[in-house]
Design a protein around this motif. Structure first.
Motif, mmCIF file in Angstrom:
data_model
loop_
_atom_site.group_PDB
_atom_site.id
_atom_site.type_symbol
_atom_site.label_atom_id
_atom_site.label_comp_id
_atom_site.label_asym_id
_atom_site.label_seq_id
_atom_site.Cartn_x
_atom_site.Cartn_y
_atom_site.Cartn_z
ATOM 1 N N GLY A 15 0.799 -1.222 0.000
ATOM 2 C CA GLY A 15 0.000 0.000 0.000
ATOM 3 C C GLY A 15 0.829 1.267 0.000
ATOM 4 N N GLU A 16 2.149 1.111 -0.067
ATOM 5 C CA GLU A 16 3.082 2.255 -0.059
ATOM 6 C C GLU A 16 2.767 3.206 1.094
ATOM 7 O OE1 GLU A 16 3.232 3.997 -3.963
ATOM 8 O OE2 GLU A 16 3.702 2.066 -4.900
ATOM 9 N N GLN A 17 2.654 2.631 2.304
ATOM 10 C CA GLN A 17 2.264 3.398 3.482
ATOM 11 C C GLN A 17 3.436 3.772 4.374
ATOM 12 O OE1 GLN A 17 -0.577 0.620 5.106
ATOM 13 N NE2 GLN A 17 -2.277 1.640 4.100
ATOM 14 N N LEU A 18 4.650 3.643 3.880
ATOM 15 C CA LEU A 18 5.813 4.072 4.648
ATOM 16 C C LEU A 18 6.074 5.550 4.365
ATOM 17 C CD1 LEU A 18 8.190 1.041 4.108
ATOM 18 C CD2 LEU A 18 6.866 1.588 6.142
ATOM 19 N N THR A 19 6.438 6.285 5.397
ATOM 20 C CA THR A 19 6.707 7.709 5.256
ATOM 21 C C THR A 19 8.153 7.994 5.634
ATOM 22 O OG1 THR A 19 4.421 8.182 5.866
ATOM 23 C CG2 THR A 19 5.976 10.015 5.973
ATOM 24 N N PRO A 20 8.943 8.559 4.701
ATOM 25 C CA PRO A 20 10.318 8.924 5.026
ATOM 26 C C PRO A 20 10.369 10.314 5.663
ATOM 27 C CG PRO A 20 9.939 9.289 2.705
ATOM 28 C CD PRO A 20 8.662 8.719 3.281
ATOM 29 N N LEU A 39 14.956 8.725 8.230
ATOM 30 C CA LEU A 39 14.120 7.964 9.141
ATOM 31 C C LEU A 39 12.916 7.439 8.368
ATOM 32 C CD1 LEU A 39 14.095 10.684 11.935
ATOM 33 C CD2 LEU A 39 15.564 8.680 11.843
ATOM 34 N N ILE A 40 12.351 6.340 8.810
ATOM 35 C CA ILE A 40 11.169 5.776 8.147
ATOM 36 C C ILE A 40 10.120 5.436 9.206
ATOM 37 C CG2 ILE A 40 11.877 3.346 8.164
ATOM 38 C CD1 ILE A 40 10.449 5.019 5.094
ATOM 39 N N ARG A 41 8.862 5.659 8.875
ATOM 40 C CA ARG A 41 7.756 5.363 9.792
ATOM 41 C C ARG A 41 6.672 4.610 9.037
ATOM 42 N NH1 ARG A 41 11.087 6.811 12.736
ATOM 43 N NH2 ARG A 41 11.063 8.381 14.350
ATOM 44 N N GLY A 42 6.013 3.730 9.755
ATOM 45 C CA GLY A 42 4.850 3.049 9.212
ATOM 46 C C GLY A 42 3.633 3.940 9.354
ATOM 47 N N PRO A 43 2.453 3.420 9.030
ATOM 48 C CA PRO A 43 1.229 4.226 9.105
ATOM 49 C C PRO A 43 0.933 4.690 10.531
ATOM 50 C CG PRO A 43 0.816 2.114 8.016
ATOM 51 C CD PRO A 43 2.199 2.066 8.546
ATOM 52 N N GLU A 44 0.462 5.908 10.654
ATOM 53 C CA GLU A 44 0.088 6.491 11.950
ATOM 54 C C GLU A 44 -0.959 5.616 12.626
ATOM 55 O OE1 GLU A 44 0.483 9.382 14.860
ATOM 56 O OE2 GLU A 44 1.420 9.565 12.892
ATOM 57 N N GLY A 45 -0.750 5.302 13.889
ATOM 58 C CA GLY A 45 -1.708 4.524 14.659
ATOM 59 C C GLY A 45 -1.602 3.011 14.461
ATOM 60 N N ALA A 46 -0.740 2.565 13.555
ATOM 61 C CA ALA A 46 -0.582 1.126 13.311
ATOM 62 C C ALA A 46 0.427 0.541 14.297
ATOM 63 C CB ALA A 46 -0.114 0.881 11.878
ATOM 64 N N HIS A 49 4.115 1.370 13.421
ATOM 65 C CA HIS A 49 4.421 2.792 13.169
ATOM 66 C C HIS A 49 5.883 3.096 13.482
ATOM 67 C CE1 HIS A 49 4.007 7.104 12.899
ATOM 68 N NE2 HIS A 49 4.487 7.222 14.110
ATOM 69 N N SER A 50 6.394 2.611 14.584
ATOM 70 C CA SER A 50 7.759 2.959 15.005
ATOM 71 C C SER A 50 8.804 2.174 14.215
ATOM 72 C CB SER A 50 7.945 2.704 16.503
ATOM 73 O OG SER A 50 8.112 1.324 16.734
ATOM 74 N N PRO A 51 9.995 2.746 14.039
ATOM 75 C CA PRO A 51 11.058 2.054 13.315
ATOM 76 C C PRO A 51 11.478 0.757 14.020
ATOM 77 C CG PRO A 51 11.770 4.268 13.929
ATOM 78 C CD PRO A 51 10.393 4.074 14.444
ATOM 79 N N LEU A 52 11.444 0.734 15.335
ATOM 80 C CA LEU A 52 11.831 -0.459 16.086
ATOM 81 C C LEU A 52 10.888 -1.614 15.762
ATOM 82 C CD1 LEU A 52 13.705 -1.788 18.125
ATOM 83 C CD2 LEU A 52 12.236 -0.895 19.933
ATOM 84 N N ALA A 53 9.599 -1.322 15.699
ATOM 85 C CA ALA A 53 8.609 -2.360 15.391
ATOM 86 C C ALA A 53 8.743 -2.829 13.944
ATOM 87 C CB ALA A 53 7.197 -1.839 15.641
#
Length: 54
Positions: A15-20, A39-46, A49-53
């Motif tokens: 879904g191209e939901q990663l945000t740089p 830095l990269i983040r997954g979708p907000e609230g997912a 979301h965090s890079p560690l996850a």
């Protein structure tokens, strides 16, 4: 990695939901940007979301 997490990660990629984000690294003494940290983040609230996850 659990099957559910793998499915969630696949959906994020497809879904191209990663945000740089690009964080400037500043040389305060010279008052200029020295470089950038990417830095990269997954979708907000997912759950991923965090890079560690991710």
């Amino acid at each position: 990695m659990a099957c559910r997490e793998a499915q969630e990660l696949r959906a994020i990629f497809e879904g191209e939901q990663l945000t740089p984000y690009f964080q400037p690294i500043v040389d305060v003494g010279r008052q200029r940007v020295h470089g950038y940290e990417a830095l990269i983040r997954g979708p907000e609230g997912a759950g991923l979301h965090s890079p560690l996850a991710l």
